[in-house]
Design a protein around this motif. Structure first.
Motif, PDB file in Angstrom:
ATOM      1  N   CYS A  46      -6.827  -3.885  40.195  1.00 46.71           N
ATOM      2  CA  CYS A  46      -7.250  -5.095  40.913  1.00 46.71           C
ATOM      3  C   CYS A  46      -8.679  -4.960  41.430  1.00 46.71           C
ATOM      4  N   THR A  47      -9.031  -3.774  41.879  1.00 45.90           N
ATOM      5  CA  THR A  47     -10.390  -3.529  42.359  1.00 45.90           C
ATOM      6  C   THR A  47     -11.384  -3.641  41.210  1.00 45.90           C
ATOM      7  N   LEU A  48     -11.078  -3.028  40.082  1.00 50.32           N
ATOM      8  CA  LEU A  48     -11.973  -3.116  38.917  1.00 50.32           C
ATOM      9  C   LEU A  48     -12.163  -4.562  38.482  1.00 50.32           C
ATOM     10  N   GLN A  49     -11.082  -5.327  38.485  1.00 48.75           N
ATOM     11  CA  GLN A  49     -11.169  -6.728  38.086  1.00 48.75           C
ATOM     12  C   GLN A  49     -12.057  -7.516  39.052  1.00 48.75           C
ATOM     13  N   ALA A  50     -11.876  -7.330  40.349  1.00 46.22           N
ATOM     14  CA  ALA A  50     -12.680  -8.040  41.348  1.00 46.22           C
ATOM     15  C   ALA A  50     -14.158  -7.645  41.241  1.00 46.22           C
ATOM     16  N   ILE A  51     -14.420  -6.381  41.009  1.00 45.71           N
ATOM     17  CA  ILE A  51     -15.804  -5.917  40.832  1.00 45.71           C
ATOM     18  C   ILE A  51     -16.407  -6.525  39.572  1.00 45.71           C
ATOM     19  N   ASP A  52     -15.627  -6.610  38.490  1.00 40.81           N
ATOM     20  CA  ASP A  52     -16.107  -7.229  37.243  1.00 40.81           C
ATOM     21  C   ASP A  52     -16.461  -8.696  37.464  1.00 40.81           C
ATOM     22  N   PHE A  53     -15.567  -9.437  38.137  1.00 38.37           N
ATOM     23  CA  PHE A  53     -15.855 -10.852  38.399  1.00 38.37           C
ATOM     24  C   PHE A  53     -17.068 -10.997  39.318  1.00 38.37           C
ATOM     25  N   THR A  54     -17.198 -10.129  40.322  1.00 37.30           N
ATOM     26  CA  THR A  54     -18.362 -10.175  41.211  1.00 37.30           C
ATOM     27  C   THR A  54     -19.643  -9.911  40.426  1.00 37.30           C
ATOM     28  N   GLY A  55     -19.601  -8.932  39.533  1.00 35.97           N
ATOM     29  CA  GLY A  55     -20.769  -8.595  38.731  1.00 35.97           C
ATOM     30  C   GLY A  55     -21.236  -9.728  37.838  1.00 35.97           C
ATOM     31  N   LYS A  56     -20.336 -10.600  37.461  1.00 33.48           N
ATOM     32  CA  LYS A  56     -20.667 -11.723  36.581  1.00 33.48           C
ATOM     33  C   LYS A  56     -20.678 -13.059  37.323  1.00 33.48           C
ATOM     34  N   ARG A 131      -7.973 -30.078  34.642  1.00 38.65           N
ATOM     35  CA  ARG A 131      -6.979 -29.715  33.633  1.00 38.65           C
ATOM     36  C   ARG A 131      -7.192 -28.275  33.159  1.00 38.65           C
ATOM     37  N   ILE A 132      -6.110 -27.650  32.782  1.00 39.66           N
ATOM     38  CA  ILE A 132      -6.184 -26.270  32.308  1.00 39.66           C
ATOM     39  C   ILE A 132      -6.799 -26.257  30.911  1.00 39.66           C
ATOM     40  N   ALA A 133      -7.883 -25.496  30.786  1.00 39.44           N
ATOM     41  CA  ALA A 133      -8.609 -25.412  29.519  1.00 39.44           C
ATOM     42  C   ALA A 133      -8.438 -24.047  28.856  1.00 39.44           C
ATOM     43  N   GLY A 134      -7.925 -23.080  29.598  1.00 43.31           N
ATOM     44  CA  GLY A 134      -7.698 -21.748  29.053  1.00 43.31           C
ATOM     45  C   GLY A 134      -6.688 -21.003  29.887  1.00 43.31           C
ATOM     46  N   VAL A 135      -5.845 -20.217  29.228  1.00 43.00           N
ATOM     47  CA  VAL A 135      -4.830 -19.413  29.911  1.00 43.00           C
ATOM     48  C   VAL A 135      -4.855 -18.013  29.317  1.00 43.00           C
ATOM     49  N   TRP A 136      -4.972 -17.024  30.190  1.00 43.85           N
ATOM     50  CA  TRP A 136      -4.847 -15.618  29.794  1.00 43.85           C
ATOM     51  C   TRP A 136      -3.714 -15.045  30.629  1.00 43.85           C
ATOM     52  N   ASP A 137      -2.613 -14.718  29.972  1.00 41.37           N
ATOM     53  CA  ASP A 137      -1.409 -14.251  30.649  1.00 41.37           C
ATOM     54  C   ASP A 137      -1.246 -12.752  30.441  1.00 41.37           C
ATOM     55  N   ASN A 138      -0.752 -12.070  31.450  1.00 45.16           N
ATOM     56  CA  ASN A 138      -0.527 -10.617  31.367  1.00 45.16           C
ATOM     57  C   ASN A 138      -1.812  -9.908  30.924  1.00 45.16           C
ATOM     58  N   VAL A 139      -2.864 -10.159  31.676  1.00 42.41           N
ATOM     59  CA  VAL A 139      -4.224  -9.732  31.355  1.00 42.41           C
ATOM     60  C   VAL A 139      -4.372  -8.212  31.332  1.00 42.41           C
ATOM     61  N   ARG A 140      -5.081  -7.752  30.339  1.00 39.70           N
ATOM     62  CA  ARG A 140      -5.590  -6.378  30.284  1.00 39.70           C
ATOM     63  C   ARG A 140      -7.090  -6.497  30.535  1.00 39.70           C
ATOM     64  N   HIS A 144     -12.070  -8.618  29.503  1.00 38.37           N
ATOM     65  CA  HIS A 144     -11.464  -9.872  29.968  1.00 38.37           C
ATOM     66  C   HIS A 144     -12.483 -10.793  30.640  1.00 38.37           C
ATOM     67  N   VAL A 145     -13.251 -10.271  31.568  1.00 31.84           N
ATOM     68  CA  VAL A 145     -14.204 -11.122  32.302  1.00 31.84           C
ATOM     69  C   VAL A 145     -15.230 -11.720  31.345  1.00 31.84           C
ATOM     70  N   ASP A 146     -15.705 -10.939  30.386  1.00 30.42           N
ATOM     71  CA  ASP A 146     -16.654 -11.462  29.396  1.00 30.42           C
ATOM     72  C   ASP A 146     -16.019 -12.556  28.534  1.00 30.42           C
ATOM     73  N   THR A 147     -14.765 -12.378  28.160  1.00 25.29           N
ATOM     74  CA  THR A 147     -14.046 -13.381  27.368  1.00 25.29           C
ATOM     75  C   THR A 147     -13.920 -14.685  28.140  1.00 25.29           C
ATOM     76  N   VAL A 148     -13.566 -14.596  29.412  1.00 30.02           N
ATOM     77  CA  VAL A 148     -13.426 -15.793  30.262  1.00 30.02           C
ATOM     78  C   VAL A 148     -14.791 -16.448  30.455  1.00 30.02           C
ATOM     79  N   LEU A 149     -15.835 -15.654  30.650  1.00 30.33           N
ATOM     80  CA  LEU A 149     -17.188 -16.186  30.812  1.00 30.33           C
ATOM     81  C   LEU A 149     -17.617 -16.960  29.562  1.00 30.33           C
ATOM     82  N   GLU A 150     -17.364 -16.421  28.402  1.00 28.44           N
ATOM     83  CA  GLU A 150     -17.724 -17.108  27.160  1.00 28.44           C
ATOM     84  C   GLU A 150     -16.959 -18.433  27.034  1.00 28.44           C
TER      85      GLU A 150
END
Length: 155
Positions: A46-56, A131-140, A144-150
């Motif tokens: 969870c920390t790595l994910q939050a840091i990744d989103f903060t970085g982007k 409206r929901i335009a993208g769903v990523w379930d059970n994320v690895r 991931h953050v780069d994929t969502v950004l694109e």
């Protein structure tokens, strides 16, 4: 798997947030939102994910998107988490799990053969109409953050 799918209206919510005040999905109508759900503050993934989103975060802003993280942790815990890791994103505190339930991410999980209920790491890209335009379930996390950004840039 979450019951929400692309094209569905994203369930609205208002939650207390880190730093005080509240965050409401409806206040972002007309803008894109990256809404990600995670199990718990200050755990390794969870920390790595939050840091990744903060970085982007700036790249998401440039793409016209706001990042909002949601977990069942309290605002006090979010504030400590943000201070400790210098996070620059909004974190909603969903202690009663109403939003987590509305998005269908409170589900059975299995770790080391033990089955339990918890937040399944999931991300939703919500368009300017809500409206929901993208769903990523059970994320690895890997890429991931780069994929969502694109996806946000392409929306």
């Amino acid at each position: 798997m979450t019951h929400l799918k692309i094209g569905d209206l994203a369930p609205d919510f208002t939650l207390p947030k880190n730093g005080g005040g509240v965050v409401s999905l409806s206040e972002y109508r007309g803008k894109k939102v990256v809404l990600y759900f995670y199990p718990q503050d200050d755990t390794q993934t969870c920390t790595l994910q939050a840091i990744d989103f903060t970085g982007k975060a700036e790249a998401f802003r440039t793409a016209g998107a706001t990042v909002i993280g949601v977990s069942p942790d309290s605002v006090k815990k979010h504030d400590k988490f943000c201070a400790k890791h210098k996070l620059g994103i909004t974190l909603g505190a969903d202690e009663d799990r109403k939003v987590i339930d509305a998005y269908g991410v409170w589900r059975e999980k299995k770790t080391f053969g033990i089955t339990y209920m918890g937040v399944v790491r999931s991300t939703f890209l919500i368009d300017a109409e809500g409206r929901i335009a993208g769903v990523w379930d059970n994320v690895r996390l890997k890429n991931h953050v780069d994929t969502v950004l694109e996806a946000a840039k392409a929306l």
